[in-house]
Design a protein around this motif. Sequence first.
Motif, PDB file in Angstrom:
ATOM      1  N   GLY A   1      41.754  35.865  45.139  1.00 20.37           N
ATOM      2  CA  GLY A   1      42.375  35.696  46.505  1.00 20.37           C
ATOM      3  C   GLY A   1      43.237  37.133  46.904  1.00 20.37           C
ATOM      4  O   GLY A   1      44.028  37.153  47.639  1.00 20.37           O
ATOM      5  N   TRP A   2      42.977  38.186  45.984  1.00 27.64           N
ATOM      6  CA  TRP A   2      43.538  39.257  46.290  1.00 27.64           C
ATOM      7  C   TRP A   2      43.145  40.102  47.479  1.00 27.64           C
ATOM      8  O   TRP A   2      41.675  39.907  47.530  1.00 27.64           O
ATOM      9  N   THR A   3      43.921  40.880  48.166  1.00 30.52           N
ATOM     10  CA  THR A   3      43.535  41.656  49.356  1.00 30.52           C
ATOM     11  C   THR A   3      42.718  42.772  48.714  1.00 30.52           C
ATOM     12  O   THR A   3      42.777  43.308  47.646  1.00 30.52           O
TER      13      THR A   3
ATOM     14  N   VAL B   1      36.270  50.383  47.297  1.00 29.69           N
ATOM     15  CA  VAL B   1      36.553  48.952  47.091  1.00 29.69           C
ATOM     16  C   VAL B   1      35.624  47.978  47.742  1.00 29.69           C
ATOM     17  O   VAL B   1      34.956  47.111  47.454  1.00 29.69           O
ATOM     18  N   ARG B   2      35.791  48.129  49.234  1.00 28.03           N
ATOM     19  CA  ARG B   2      35.037  47.421  50.076  1.00 28.03           C
ATOM     20  C   ARG B   2      33.433  47.716  49.877  1.00 28.03           C
ATOM     21  O   ARG B   2      32.627  46.718  50.168  1.00 28.03           O
ATOM     22  N   ALA B   3      32.897  48.859  49.687  1.00 28.89           N
ATOM     23  CA  ALA B   3      31.739  49.198  49.584  1.00 28.89           C
ATOM     24  C   ALA B   3      31.041  48.334  48.460  1.00 28.89           C
ATOM     25  O   ALA B   3      29.999  48.029  48.369  1.00 28.89           O
ATOM     26  N   TYR B   4      31.779  48.363  47.325  1.00 25.83           N
ATOM     27  CA  TYR B   4      31.412  47.730  46.146  1.00 25.83           C
ATOM     28  C   TYR B   4      31.332  46.003  46.276  1.00 25.83           C
ATOM     29  O   TYR B   4      30.597  45.500  45.514  1.00 25.83           O
ATOM     30  N   LEU B   5      32.536  45.634  46.993  1.00 29.05           N
ATOM     31  CA  LEU B   5      32.286  44.366  47.141  1.00 29.05           C
ATOM     32  C   LEU B   5      31.307  43.917  48.026  1.00 29.05           C
ATOM     33  O   LEU B   5      30.685  42.657  47.856  1.00 29.05           O
ATOM     34  N   ASN B   6      31.004  44.785  48.967  1.00 33.80           N
ATOM     35  CA  ASN B   6      29.946  44.228  50.102  1.00 33.80           C
ATOM     36  C   ASN B   6      28.244  44.712  49.447  1.00 33.80           C
ATOM     37  O   ASN B   6      27.430  44.463  50.010  1.00 33.80           O
ATOM     38  N   GLY B   7      28.377  45.241  48.095  1.00 31.98           N
ATOM     39  CA  GLY B   7      26.981  45.407  47.703  1.00 31.98           C
ATOM     40  C   GLY B   7      26.501  46.842  47.939  1.00 31.98           C
ATOM     41  O   GLY B   7      25.192  47.137  47.850  1.00 31.98           O
TER      42      GLY B   7
END
Length: 443
Positions: A17-19, A34-40
Motif C-alpha cells: 500500500g505504499w505510494t 520507480v513507476r517505470a519498474y513497477l509498470n514493467g
Amino acid sequence: MITWGDDVEVHALRKQGWTISAIARHVGRDRKTVRAYLNGERKPGVRQRTSDPFAPFVEYVTARLAEDPHLWGITLFDELQPLGFGLSYQSLTREIRARNLRPTCRACAGATGRVNAVIEHPAGDETQWDWLDLPDPPKAWGWGSTAHLLVGSLAHSGRWRGYLSPLMDQPHLVEGLDRISRGLGGVTRGWRFDRMATVCHPDTGRVTATFAGVAKYYGVTVAVCPPRSGHRKGVVEKVNHTAAQRWWRTLADELTVEQAQADCDRFATVRGDTRLRPTTDGKASVATVAAQEPLHSVPPTPYPIMITETRIVSRQALVAYRGNRYSVPPELAATTVTVTRPVGGEYLDITTASGIVIARHHLATDGTGVVVRDHGHVTALDHAAMAAATSAGRPHRRKERIPPGLAARAAADTLRSDQPEPTGTVINLAAYEQAARGRNTLS
C-alpha cells in the motif's frame, strides 16, 4: 538502473500500500524511475540508454558480415569511419558481440561440427602417410628452423613408425616409405596420402608419373584424400599429435640426428605398440593386432632413386654426412659440395657445384662416427698443409717489434730526394731575439 533486490523491494512495498512517492524516498530513486519498474517498462540490471549511436550502422555491419563472416573488426572499423562512425574500435566489437551480428561460416565449420561417417579399416588394407613439421631442431643438425618427420601408420591396428628428414622432396619421401614399411613389418594393399606434390598433382589429385613407378615397385594402390578432408586419414593425424607432444617436445638438444631417429623408433615401439585397442575378443595391444594383419613383404632392395643433399667441406677437407665424415681433395676445403647416393646403395658420390664427381666412398653405417678417407686425399692434404705452413712462416706475436726494413728505408729515401728545395726568404730569428732583449731593458 536498480538491482534485482531493489526491484523486489519496490514491488513488495507497492503491494503493501505504499505510494510511489514514499517508495521513491525509501529507495532513494526518482518517482518516474520507480513507476517505470513497477509498470514493467524497465528491466532490473539493464541500464536505459538515452540514445543508440550504433543503431544507424547496424544495417551496414550486418550486410558486410553476411558477405564476409571472417572480415576483421579493424577492417570494418576502417570502412565505417568515412561513413560517420564516431565510436571507438572497442565499442564496435562490443556491439557486434552483444547484438550477435557476426554469422557462423558453415563452409569453414570444423570437422567436429559436421556429421562424419564411420570409416572401416580392414586388416592389411591401408597405410596412412603424412609429413609432420617439427620446429626448432637442435642447431648441431644444421637443418635450419624446421625438421620433418614422415609418419606411416597402419589404419587397422594403429601401429606407426617415423622417419626424420631435412627435406620433403621425393627421394627422401621414397627412402622414408621404404624404411617405415620395413619397420611396420610389411606393405598393405594401399597407401593413402594427402595432396602432396611429390605424390600427385595437387589440383587434380592424379598420381604423378614419377611416383607411379614407386607404387608399382612396392605393389600398392595409391589413394589421395579429397581437398579439406584431413579427417579421412585421422589415424595418422592422431599419431602426428602424439609424436609432436610426447616425443619431439621432450627431445634432448645433445642428441644427433641418428640418435634422435633411434629414439623415435624406441618411442613408437615402447609407447605406441603397447597401447590397448578394442577387438572382438576384448582388448589387445597394438603390436598384437598388427601381428595379425595380412601384410605382404617389402621388396628385398629399396626403390632405386638418388638422394641429393648439399654440404660444406670442413677445413680438414672432410664432408659430414649422416654421422660420418668422408674425405675430398684439399682444394675443396670450405666450399659447398653435393652428396649423392642411391637409396639403399653401398656407395656415395661427392660432386662439385658444376656436377663433377670428385670423390666416391663406401657408405658407412649411419651414426657410427667413422672417418672414411682416400689415401690420395690424405697425401694431398698433408702436402697442402705443409706447403701452406712453410710459405706463411711463423705467426706474428701481438706486441712484436718490426721496424722499417731495407725496402721501406729505400722507398723513404726516394721520397725525400723527390721533395723540392725550399724557396723564399730565410728569416734569421736571432735578430728578432736581440731586438726583443733590447725592448725588455729598462731605460
